[in-house]
Write a protein that holds these residues in place. Structure first.
Motif, short mmCIF file in Angstrom:
data_model
loop_
_atom_site.label_atom_id
_atom_site.label_comp_id
_atom_site.label_asym_id
_atom_site.label_seq_id
_atom_site.Cartn_x
_atom_site.Cartn_y
_atom_site.Cartn_z
N MET A 1 9.78 15.17 45.66
CA MET A 1 9.85 14.19 45.30
C MET A 1 10.38 13.25 46.00
SD MET A 1 12.36 13.22 42.25
CE MET A 1 12.46 14.30 41.48
N VAL A 2 9.55 12.11 46.12
CA VAL A 2 10.43 10.84 47.08
C VAL A 2 10.97 10.08 47.09
CG1 VAL A 2 9.51 9.08 47.91
CG2 VAL A 2 8.23 10.33 47.32
N LEU A 3 12.44 9.58 47.65
CA LEU A 3 13.34 8.89 47.15
C LEU A 3 13.62 7.67 47.88
CD1 LEU A 3 16.69 11.93 47.61
CD2 LEU A 3 15.58 11.07 45.36
N SER A 4 13.32 6.59 46.79
CA SER A 4 13.41 5.32 47.67
C SER A 4 14.55 5.36 48.79
CB SER A 4 13.17 4.32 46.48
OG SER A 4 14.52 4.18 46.19
N GLU A 5 14.85 3.70 49.27
CA GLU A 5 14.98 3.66 50.08
C GLU A 5 16.93 3.21 49.29
OE1 GLU A 5 16.20 4.41 53.33
OE2 GLU A 5 14.26 5.18 53.54
N ALA A 6 16.47 2.41 47.59
CA ALA A 6 18.09 2.36 46.79
C ALA A 6 18.32 3.38 46.56
CB ALA A 6 16.91 1.60 45.74
N ASN A 7 17.25 4.93 45.52
CA ASN A 7 17.78 5.58 45.64
C ASN A 7 19.08 6.25 46.66
OD1 ASN A 7 14.56 6.88 44.31
ND2 ASN A 7 16.18 6.10 43.25
N LYS A 8 18.20 6.45 47.97
CA LYS A 8 19.13 7.21 49.02
C LYS A 8 20.41 6.68 49.48
CE LYS A 8 15.13 8.54 51.75
NZ LYS A 8 14.36 8.59 52.84
N LEU A 9 20.66 5.09 49.36
CA LEU A 9 22.18 4.53 49.33
C LEU A 9 22.95 4.83 47.82
CD1 LEU A 9 23.20 2.98 50.58
CD2 LEU A 9 22.06 0.82 49.33
N ALA A 10 21.89 4.31 46.97
CA ALA A 10 23.14 5.10 45.77
C ALA A 10 23.24 6.29 45.58
CB ALA A 10 22.25 5.16 44.48
N ILE A 11 22.76 7.54 46.06
CA ILE A 11 23.62 8.99 46.51
C ILE A 11 24.06 9.06 47.60
CG2 ILE A 11 22.42 10.96 47.30
CD1 ILE A 11 19.48 10.49 46.31
N GLN A 12 24.53 7.67 48.53
CA GLN A 12 24.99 8.17 49.18
C GLN A 12 26.15 7.66 49.28
OE1 GLN A 12 22.64 6.68 52.75
NE2 GLN A 12 21.71 9.09 53.52
N ASN A 13 26.32 6.51 48.39
CA ASN A 13 27.49 5.94 47.90
C ASN A 13 28.16 6.72 46.85
OD1 ASN A 13 27.03 3.43 49.56
ND2 ASN A 13 26.38 2.51 47.99
N VAL A 14 27.31 7.42 46.61
CA VAL A 14 28.43 8.36 45.15
C VAL A 14 28.57 9.78 46.15
CG1 VAL A 14 27.75 10.09 42.92
CG2 VAL A 14 27.14 7.73 43.19
N ALA A 15 28.16 9.86 47.32
CA ALA A 15 28.54 11.58 47.66
C ALA A 15 29.54 10.56 48.72
CB ALA A 15 27.85 11.40 48.52
N ALA A 16 29.71 9.19 49.20
CA ALA A 16 31.64 9.03 49.38
C ALA A 16 32.85 8.65 48.39
CB ALA A 16 31.07 7.49 50.43
N HIS A 17 31.71 8.30 47.58
CA HIS A 17 33.23 8.72 46.18
C HIS A 17 34.31 9.77 46.47
CE1 HIS A 17 31.43 4.25 45.37
NE2 HIS A 17 32.82 3.67 44.92
N ILE A 18 32.56 10.39 45.83
CA ILE A 18 33.39 11.78 45.77
C ILE A 18 33.92 12.94 46.87
CG2 ILE A 18 32.11 11.95 43.43
CD1 ILE A 18 30.49 14.02 44.82
N LYS A 19 33.75 12.39 47.91
CA LYS A 19 33.49 13.74 49.57
C LYS A 19 35.52 13.67 49.28
CE LYS A 19 33.32 14.11 54.07
NZ LYS A 19 32.28 13.13 55.27
N SER A 20 36.01 13.02 48.71
CA SER A 20 38.02 13.59 48.96
C SER A 20 37.90 14.08 47.11
CB SER A 20 38.36 12.05 48.95
OG SER A 20 38.29 10.94 48.02
N GLU A 21 37.22 14.11 46.57
CA GLU A 21 37.45 14.38 45.09
C GLU A 21 36.81 15.70 44.65
OE1 GLU A 21 38.22 11.82 42.01
OE2 GLU A 21 38.22 10.78 43.48
N THR A 22 35.93 16.54 45.77
CA THR A 22 35.36 17.39 45.47
C THR A 22 36.01 19.23 44.53
OG1 THR A 22 35.54 18.48 48.06
CG2 THR A 22 33.19 16.97 47.82
N ALA A 23 37.28 19.00 44.67
CA ALA A 23 38.16 20.07 43.80
C ALA A 23 38.15 19.72 42.79
CB ALA A 23 39.02 20.39 44.68
N ILE A 24 38.36 18.28 42.98
CA ILE A 24 38.68 18.52 40.62
C ILE A 24 37.51 17.89 39.71
CG2 ILE A 24 39.40 16.12 39.59
CD1 ILE A 24 41.23 15.01 41.73
N LEU A 25 36.32 17.07 40.85
CA LEU A 25 34.48 17.35 40.56
C LEU A 25 34.68 18.45 40.04
CD1 LEU A 25 34.14 13.90 42.25
CD2 LEU A 25 34.87 14.09 40.18
N GLY A 26 34.78 19.63 41.05
CA GLY A 26 33.42 20.70 40.86
C GLY A 26 34.26 21.59 39.83
#
Length: 142
Positions: A1-26
């Motif tokens: 699957m091809v991810l556009s640059e906008a997709n990649k940016l959105a994915i990385q933004n979500v990762a940045a937001h959840i990085k400190s909350e992986t225990a709660i979210l997981g």
């Protein structure tokens, strides 16, 4: 699957937001999976409870979300990055690949509930990302 640059940016933004909350979210996502799809509990026979507050649910949910965050650092080479996990799930754990689809849906719901900036574009990008992760994790079954 091809991810556009906008997709990649959105994915990385979500990762940045959840990085400190992986225990709660997981833990939340995994408990939701067990509640909505009880057949998935069979892969976790050592768990005494399947609730988000259970230490084993927290530990495994954290492991899953940490792995997803780490995968966002390898968006251009997910097959290589996920190869070891794919082999483990396909040869050792023998997880039914359909469970990746089920869990992906639960993860999207969990993110939408916890993130205030979960826009339709973010949803689309995360869907694409999780679809690719699930595909790669299933790749060693064939």
């Amino acid at each position: 699957m091809v991810l556009s640059e906008a997709n990649k940016l959105a994915i990385q933004n979500v990762a940045a937001h959840i990085k400190s909350e992986t225990a709660i979210l997981g833990a939340d996502a995994l408990a939701r999976l067990f509640e909505l799809h009880p057949q998935t509990k069979t892969y976790f026979p050592s768990f005494k409870s399947y609730h988000a507050a259970d230490p084993k649910v927290i530990a495994h949910g954290t492991k899953v979300f940490d792995a997803l965050v780490k995968a966002t650092e390898h968006l251009d080479d997910l097959p290589h990055h996920l190869d070891k996990l794919a082999k483990k799930h396909g040869h050792e754990l023998l997880v039914d690949p359909h469970n990746f689809v089920l869990f992906s849906d639960i993860i999207v719901v969990t993110l939408a509930l916890h993130l205030t900036s979960f826009t339709p574009a973010t949803h689309t990008a995360i869907d694409k990302f999780l679809e690719e992760v699930g595909y790669q994790l299933s790749s060693k079954y064939r």
